[in-house]
Design a protein around this motif. Structure first.
Motif, mmCIF file in Angstrom:
data_model
loop_
_atom_site.group_PDB
_atom_site.id
_atom_site.type_symbol
_atom_site.label_atom_id
_atom_site.label_comp_id
_atom_site.label_asym_id
_atom_site.label_seq_id
_atom_site.Cartn_x
_atom_site.Cartn_y
_atom_site.Cartn_z
ATOM 1 N N ILE A 249 37.267 48.529 32.725
ATOM 2 C CA ILE A 249 36.676 47.220 33.050
ATOM 3 C C ILE A 249 37.379 46.109 32.277
ATOM 4 O O ILE A 249 37.734 45.060 32.842
ATOM 5 C CB ILE A 249 35.171 47.211 32.732
ATOM 6 N N ALA A 250 37.598 46.317 30.986
ATOM 7 C CA ALA A 250 38.253 45.308 30.158
ATOM 8 C C ALA A 250 39.677 45.035 30.629
ATOM 9 O O ALA A 250 40.117 43.880 30.696
ATOM 10 C CB ALA A 250 38.247 45.749 28.696
ATOM 11 N N LEU A 251 40.411 46.096 30.985
ATOM 12 C CA LEU A 251 41.764 45.924 31.485
ATOM 13 C C LEU A 251 41.777 45.174 32.814
ATOM 14 O O LEU A 251 42.661 44.341 33.065
ATOM 15 C CB LEU A 251 42.451 47.282 31.654
ATOM 16 N N GLY A 252 40.801 45.454 33.668
ATOM 17 C CA GLY A 252 40.712 44.750 34.944
ATOM 18 C C GLY A 252 40.490 43.262 34.758
ATOM 19 O O GLY A 252 41.134 42.432 35.409
ATOM 20 N N LEU A 253 39.570 42.907 33.854
ATOM 21 C CA LEU A 253 39.317 41.489 33.557
ATOM 22 C C LEU A 253 40.559 40.836 32.970
ATOM 23 O O LEU A 253 40.931 39.714 33.354
ATOM 24 C CB LEU A 253 38.136 41.370 32.591
ATOM 25 N N PHE A 254 41.206 41.520 32.047
ATOM 26 C CA PHE A 254 42.399 40.986 31.404
ATOM 27 C C PHE A 254 43.514 40.760 32.428
ATOM 28 O O PHE A 254 44.182 39.717 32.435
ATOM 29 C CB PHE A 254 42.853 41.957 30.314
ATOM 30 N N GLU A 255 43.695 41.729 33.327
ATOM 31 C CA GLU A 255 44.751 41.622 34.332
ATOM 32 C C GLU A 255 44.501 40.464 35.291
ATOM 33 O O GLU A 255 45.397 39.651 35.560
ATOM 34 C CB GLU A 255 44.849 42.927 35.111
ATOM 35 N N MET A 256 43.278 40.362 35.834
ATOM 36 C CA MET A 256 42.975 39.295 36.785
ATOM 37 C C MET A 256 43.123 37.919 36.142
ATOM 38 O O MET A 256 43.639 36.979 36.760
ATOM 39 C CB MET A 256 41.547 39.463 37.328
ATOM 40 N N SER A 257 42.689 37.781 34.900
ATOM 41 C CA SER A 257 42.794 36.499 34.199
ATOM 42 C C SER A 257 44.252 36.122 33.976
ATOM 43 O O SER A 257 44.649 34.969 34.182
ATOM 44 C CB SER A 257 42.051 36.565 32.859
ATOM 45 N N LEU A 258 45.071 37.098 33.567
ATOM 46 C CA LEU A 258 46.477 36.812 33.317
ATOM 47 C C LEU A 258 47.214 36.462 34.611
ATOM 48 O O LEU A 258 48.106 35.606 34.603
ATOM 49 C CB LEU A 258 47.146 38.006 32.635
ATOM 50 N N TRP A 259 46.841 37.118 35.709
ATOM 51 C CA TRP A 259 47.458 36.768 36.983
ATOM 52 C C TRP A 259 47.172 35.309 37.326
ATOM 53 O O TRP A 259 48.052 34.585 37.810
ATOM 54 C CB TRP A 259 46.945 37.665 38.103
ATOM 55 N N TYR A 260 45.934 34.871 37.098
ATOM 56 C CA TYR A 260 45.602 33.478 37.404
ATOM 57 C C TYR A 260 46.420 32.522 36.545
ATOM 58 O O TYR A 260 47.009 31.558 37.062
ATOM 59 C CB TYR A 260 44.113 33.213 37.183
ATOM 60 N N PHE A 261 46.484 32.767 35.233
ATOM 61 C CA PHE A 261 47.228 31.869 34.353
ATOM 62 C C PHE A 261 48.720 31.888 34.670
ATOM 63 O O PHE A 261 49.397 30.860 34.566
ATOM 64 C CB PHE A 261 46.974 32.243 32.892
ATOM 65 N N GLU A 262 49.237 33.069 35.056
ATOM 66 C CA GLU A 262 50.655 33.153 35.409
ATOM 67 C C GLU A 262 50.943 32.333 36.665
ATOM 68 O O GLU A 262 51.913 31.581 36.728
ATOM 69 C CB GLU A 262 51.029 34.622 35.626
ATOM 70 N N TYR A 263 50.076 32.427 37.663
ATOM 71 C CA TYR A 263 50.257 31.658 38.893
ATOM 72 C C TYR A 263 50.041 30.172 38.657
ATOM 73 O O TYR A 263 50.731 29.339 39.256
ATOM 74 C CB TYR A 263 49.292 32.170 39.969
#
Length: 508
Positions: A249-263
């Motif tokens: 769960i933590a990795l999923g949240l971290f990944e989705m958040s980083l994708w948003y900031f990267e975009y």
């Protein structure tokens, strides 16, 4: 709680590495050319300058701009022209929308299509020999756009003045640098082009994903809140399986958040940080690997029916490591340094290893799940059997949905070779993130932390005793667990209902 501490330390290390690696950036929607060689295609020499979906605008916010475009030919080609002031050698910049692709090039007598005007085509089409064949679009005779750049005399280099082309029609735009002069063989291209959409620099196919990752981040936040409330509330009774669910769960949240900031960074600046993108896809590969191994371990009964994986541990770890490598290579090829809306051919070959591993995982998962269900039926563990049946039903639905989506994806790409449906292309990749989240929610629901988790984990109760124990523990406060055990022991119930702690107490 120890798992939460180690997870926090891991996230801190990852964030620190991200901050360091973010210093280095690579261009993305700003296409850069570093002495790119022209390759021979038929009778022409060309370089692909990019392909992106652009949304039209009326206030000049959508455009393609050429900056410092330089063509460099060989010394031999330059010396071939003795007159210094004479224009020698022609390079043409061709920009067209995918719907007008047939307006570039021609075919004499129904033969092979040619980009450059040949003597036969000069007679048939009325084109100028040695130049790109251009047929005006039926909607706008200014398109396709062709810009001419000539070499001068014996000069080895020539330049295109900084030019901006406004985009007033939404579409998939393709850019090519072409020469029909055989003496320009070996020429190279340098400079850059800037592709701009009304809302930023994100390519049209990627723009909707920025909003999508906001929604996915919020969904993971909600799941995190619900899960961690239960996780903290029953921290003394948490199973090892639930620790792994927490990490996923933590990795999923971290990944989705980083994708948003990267975009968001990409959209604002026009540059795509190689470091951040690499870390995002690496975290995504880790999350995908752990998610699949979690489903496999649950199917094998780990944490609920059996305390360990036994002799399968090494095989599971080897499979996980192999899957991580395949996923990492695929994601790096697809995302890191990607500058076009059309994926490269290399991705096709890298998809195969991950697809084969997924197929093998699915086979292993359902084989293990069948054995676990059979074992629970023999032990008459009706409550656990009901949980695993729900889990198997959810997996079956997920597999059917996955296969159906793969068929649709193949159909989507086969019927859209030129990416003309690019505005809906983001849904293809978004589906897999949604499916992964839904499966994770099912696992969280079925194996949520509770005050009876530890006692319920590996019990060998009969059917009636197991259901009674679950009812008792769901209605009993945490501090009354020992009292319930004493009451059961005094009531003279069979010793087969005791857990491992009870048995050890009897032996003492």
């Amino acid at each position: 709680m120890a798992a939460s501490t180690s997870l926090s330390e891991y996230l801190i290390v990852v964030v620190s590495l991200l901050a360091i690696s973010a210093i280095r950036s690579a261009v993305a929607s700003i296409h850069t050319y570093h002495r790119d060689p022209f390759r021979e295609v038929g009778s022409s020499f060309l370089v692909s300058g990019g392909s992106e979906g652009i949304v039209a605008s009326t206030n000049a916010t959508s455009f393609i701009q050429f900056q410092n475009i330089t063509f460099l030919r060989s010394r031999a080609a330059a010396d071939h022209h003795p007159i210094v002031s004479h224009s020698s050698g022609l390079v043409q910049i061709v920009l067209f929308e995918a719907a007008d692709r047939d307006n570039i090039g021609g075919s004499p007598y129904g033969g092979q299509r040619s980009i450059c005007c040949t003597p036969d085509l000069a007679k048939l089409e009325g084109c100028k020999q040695g130049e790109v064949i251009r047929i005006p679009s039926a909607n706008d005779n200014k398109w396709p756009i062709v810009l001419n750049v000539h070499f001068s005399g014996r000069h080895m280099a020539t330049h295109l003045k900084n030019t901006k082309i406004q985009i007033t029609k939404t579409g998939m735009y393709n850019l090519f640098f072409i020469s029909c002069d055989p003496e320009l063989n070996g020429m190279t291209l340098s400079g850059r082009t800037v592709w701009k959409n009304p809302d930023g620099y994100l390519p049209g196919r990627m723009a909707p994903l920025m909003k999508f990752y906001v929604i996915m981040s919020l969904a993971y936040v909600l799941l995190c809140v619900i899960w961690f409330v239960q996780y903290v509330r029953f921290s003394n009774d948490v199973l090892h399986l639930q620790h792994w669910i927490t990490i996923v769960i933590a990795l999923g949240l971290f990944e989705m958040s980083l994708w948003y900031f990267e975009y968001a960074h990409f959209n604002k600046t026009g540059t795509r940080p190689v470091g951040i993108t690499t870390w995002v896809v690496t975290i995504g590969a880790i999350r995908k690997t752990l998610s699949r191994l979690l489903i496999l371990c649950v199917s094998m009964g780990y944490g609920v029916v059996r305390p360990t994986l036994g002799g399968f541990t090494a095989k599971v770890l080897l499979l996980g490591f192999t899957y991580f490598l395949a996923s990492e290579l695929l994601n790096i090829t697809e995302y890191v340094g990607t500058i076009n809306d059309i994926s490269g051919r290399a991705r096709v070959f890298l998809v195969l290893p991950e697809a084969l591993l997924d197929a093998f995982l699915i086979l292993w998962i359902f084989t293990s799940l069948s054995k676990t269900l059979e074992q629970l039926q023999v032990k008459r563990s009706s409550v656990k059997l009901d949980i695993y049946r729900k889990f198997s039903n959810a997996l079956a639905v997920a597999v059917v949905a996955s296969v159906s989506w793969i068929v649709y994806e193949v159909y989507f790409k086969a019927t859209d070779p030129f990416n003309e449906r690019w505005q809906s292309g983001w849904i293809i990749s978004a589906f897999w993130d949604i499916l992964a989240l839904l499966l994770l929610c099912v696992i969280c629901y079925l194996w949520a932390p509770s005050q009876s988790s530890q006692r319920y984990a590996y019990s060998e109760m009969g059917d009636e005793d197991e259901e009674e124990a679950q009812t008792l523990f769901s209605a009993t406060q945490k501090g009354d667990i020992n009292l319930v055990k004493l009451e059961r022991r005094d009531s003279g119930e069979g010793t087969h209902g005791f857990d491992e702690e009870d048995e050890e107490g009897k032996r003492e």
